[in-house]
Design an enzyme around this catalytic site. Structure first.
Site, PDB file in Angstrom:
ATOM      1  N   ASP A  76       6.239  -8.182  -6.414  1.00  0.00           N
ATOM      2  CA  ASP A  76       5.870  -6.901  -6.540  1.00  0.00           C
ATOM      3  C   ASP A  76       6.494  -5.768  -6.192  1.00  0.00           C
ATOM      4  OD1 ASP A  76       5.490  -7.072  -3.697  1.00  0.00           O
ATOM      5  OD2 ASP A  76       3.222  -7.577  -4.004  1.00  0.00           O
TER       6      ASP A  76
ATOM      7  N   TYR B 266      -1.552  -8.723   4.322  1.00  0.00           N
ATOM      8  CA  TYR B 266      -0.893  -9.549   5.605  1.00  0.00           C
ATOM      9  C   TYR B 266      -1.719  -9.235   6.670  1.00  0.00           C
ATOM     10  CZ  TYR B 266       3.524 -10.100   3.064  1.00  0.00           C
ATOM     11  OH  TYR B 266       4.326 -10.359   1.979  1.00  0.00           O
TER      12      TYR B 266
ATOM     13  N   ASP C  87       8.666  -6.097  -1.372  1.00  0.00           N
ATOM     14  CA  ASP C  87       8.009  -7.309  -0.763  1.00  0.00           C
ATOM     15  C   ASP C  87       8.206  -8.536  -1.457  1.00  0.00           C
ATOM     16  OD1 ASP C  87       6.130  -8.512   1.196  1.00  0.00           O
ATOM     17  OD2 ASP C  87       5.008  -8.688  -0.441  1.00  0.00           O
TER      18      ASP C  87
ATOM     19  N   GLU D  13       5.967 -17.442  -7.019  1.00  0.00           N
ATOM     20  CA  GLU D  13       6.538 -16.189  -6.361  1.00  0.00           C
ATOM     21  C   GLU D  13       7.414 -16.555  -5.281  1.00  0.00           C
ATOM     22  OE1 GLU D  13       4.598 -11.710  -5.620  1.00  0.00           O
ATOM     23  OE2 GLU D  13       3.351 -13.538  -5.120  1.00  0.00           O
TER      24      GLU D  13
END
Length: 520
Positions: free
Chosen positions: A105, A254, A102, A497
């Site tokens: 991670d 999500y 994703d 990220e």
């Protein structure tokens, strides 16, 4: 990455959007300028001269999909990546080893992964000739198929869809390379009792869009994708429910705010893939009034597909559908009118322009993953401008002030240039592009030396102040704060990220285009 960041819309599809915006942004074959707005610009022609800046950026951006691949790697070009997650799905007799991680991670979340595939497909359909001209089309199609192979296997029967691999809590309790993962990788599914209309419909959209990409490449594979898309849409529509309500623990990652937009988005793609008029009736006559939120512009994202659907269906209005009824055409006009409201909100000189921008000119909506909205908006702006050019539509009216396709492109180019270094920090937010880009990307694999076997507890690599030993080439980091600043610290997941879905829409326009007929 921390759970709360996902709640704020921070991961997966930005690289897709970045790649799409990259392909889409810089037309270098000069379009003859007109002195009067009432005159339509010429229709774009075949690909011509290449803007090297954007060509280089596209090549860099596409590499992030290789960085994020799970499974048995084929023709691996990322020296510090290896095979991983080879047993994913085995507990249910499935091969879910492919797909992509994703973000920084090692989770496989089906909702944003499917959105990545949908928007990546859209970018290829509209701008595949440009990608081919700079020898990047094969890379884009390879990335797409790596995801759709996974999605096919995740749909083992008509009313079952596996939507997650991995335990988010266990995953986020570890800092390790994917190649050395040892924790359990449980599965989540939606079915007739655990409803997930939004994720099933998004997966249907992904497969429908991808079926068009592969139609001329592998017709058997294309037909298989379309079969899955139609089954998933029927499943999504017949068993309605929000997937993060059915599986509450996903609300921390999500969280979906509804499924109506995904149903329209999926039906729109199925109409383009099949030409079946029933899908057009679905999005206009049957469900337009209740689902489409006509007249209310929104931001395009992994959670909210309304703006994307409005632009996608504007295409049908621009170029016509001979079989459409008056009621269907009325609905299409409303989609286009709302798409224009979206576009008008983006253009800085529009009377209805959003005032939420940084001093450096970046559209700024959210501090978490701040680049996702400007990059997504840029993609929609350029696609819409190309629809205008091909249909010889001279201008769009924004509360009495007119704007041309060039105005839309200039907006998109300003956002792409900001990403690539034309910003107050004088740095590229696309890792590996230019001479100055983030060195401490929040990414487990990139932060740990490839010869290290730290196990789950390799947090010394998270807190290290050294640059990452591995370059996550093509990663689009979250981006700047409202004051145009960026803090290059690995533990700053809010800004540092990257995510796969962000990459799908980063498609800088490289050169001039053929007429806008590719999707149909």
């Amino acid at each position: 990455m921390a759970a709360e960041s996902r709640c704020k819309g921070w991961t997966g599809w930005l690289i897709v959007l970045v790649v799409a915006a990259l392909v889409v942004t810089a037309a270098v074959i000069a379009i003859k300028k007109k002195n009067h707005h009432s005159e339509a610009s010429p229709v774009p022609g075949p690909p011509g001269a290449i803007a090297q800046k954007y060509s280089d950026a596209l090549s860099v951006a596409l590499q992030f999909f290789q960085v994020q691949k799970a499974g048995k790697l084929v023709n691996n070009k990322i020296s510090w990546r290896g095979d991983s997650a080879l047993k994913d799905g085995s507990q249910e007799g499935l091969d879910l080893s492919k797909g992509m991680y994703d973000a920084g991670d090692h989770m496989k979340f089906g909702f944003p992964m499917a959105f990545t595939a949908t928007v990546l497909s859209w970018a290829i359909l509209e701008y595949g000739d440009q990608m081919a001209a700079v020898k990047q089309l094969d890379s884009a199609q390879d990335a797409l198929k790596w995801i759709t192979d996974y999605l096919i296997n995740a749909h083992p029967s008509e009313n079952v869809l596996y939507i997650q691999v991995g335990d988010p809590k266990a995953d986020h309790s570890c800092w390790e390379r994917p190649e050395t993962m040892t924790e359990k990788r449980p599965l989540k599914q939606v079915n007739t009792k655990i409803q997930g209309t939004d994720v099933a419909a998004e997966t249907a959209a992904a497969m429908a869009a991808a079926s068009m990409v592969f139609k001329s490449v592998n017709s058997t594979y294309s037909d298989l994708l379309l079969q899955h898309a139609q089954q998933l849409f029927t499943f999504a529509d017949n068993y309605r429910g929000v997937y993060s309500d059915s599986i509450p623990e996903l609300q921390n990652f999500y969280n979906s705010t509804g499924y109506e937009d995904e149903l329209l988005w999926a039906a729109g793609w199925l109409y383009h893939a099949t030409g079946d008029q029933s899908y057009l009736s679905y999005v206009t006559v049957e469900n337009g009034n209740s689902f489409a939120d006509w007249g209310r512009p929104t931001w395009f994202s992994w959670d909210d597909k309304r703006a994307g659907t409005q632009v996608l269906l504007s295409r049908v209005n621009f170029f016509g559908s001979k079989q459409s009824s008056n009621a269907e055409n009325k609905g299409l006009r409303l989609y286009r009118k709302t798409a224009e409201a979206v576009i008008c909100g983006l253009l800085p000189d529009s009377p209805t322009a959003t005032s939420s921008r940084t001093d450096g000119g970046l559209l700024w909506i959210d501090e978490w993953n701040s680049l996702q909205h400007p990059v997504a908006a840029s993609f929609l702006a350029v696609v819409y401008s190309d629809y205008m050019l091909t249909s010889r539509t001279a201008e769009v009216d924004c509360s009495g002030k007119s704007f041309t396709p060039s105005d839309l492109r200039n907006f998109a180019m300003s956002q792409a240039d900001y990403v690539l270094g034309s910003n107050p920090m004088k740095m590229s937010y696309l890792v590996g592009y230019g001479s100055d880009y983030p060195q401490q990307v929040h990414h487990r694999g990139a932060s740990i030396p490839s010869n290290a076997n730290s196990g789950c507890k390799g947090f010394q690599w998270l807190t290290s102040t050294d640059p990452n030993p591995n370059v996550a080439t093509g990663a689009l980091v979250g981006g700047p704060f409202k004051n145009d600043s960026y803090i290059d610290v690995r533990n700053n997941s809010m800004q540092a990220e990257p995510s796969t879905y962000n990459s799908a829409v980063l498609r800088f326009r490289l050169l001039s285009r053929k007429a806008r007929r590719a999707v149909c």
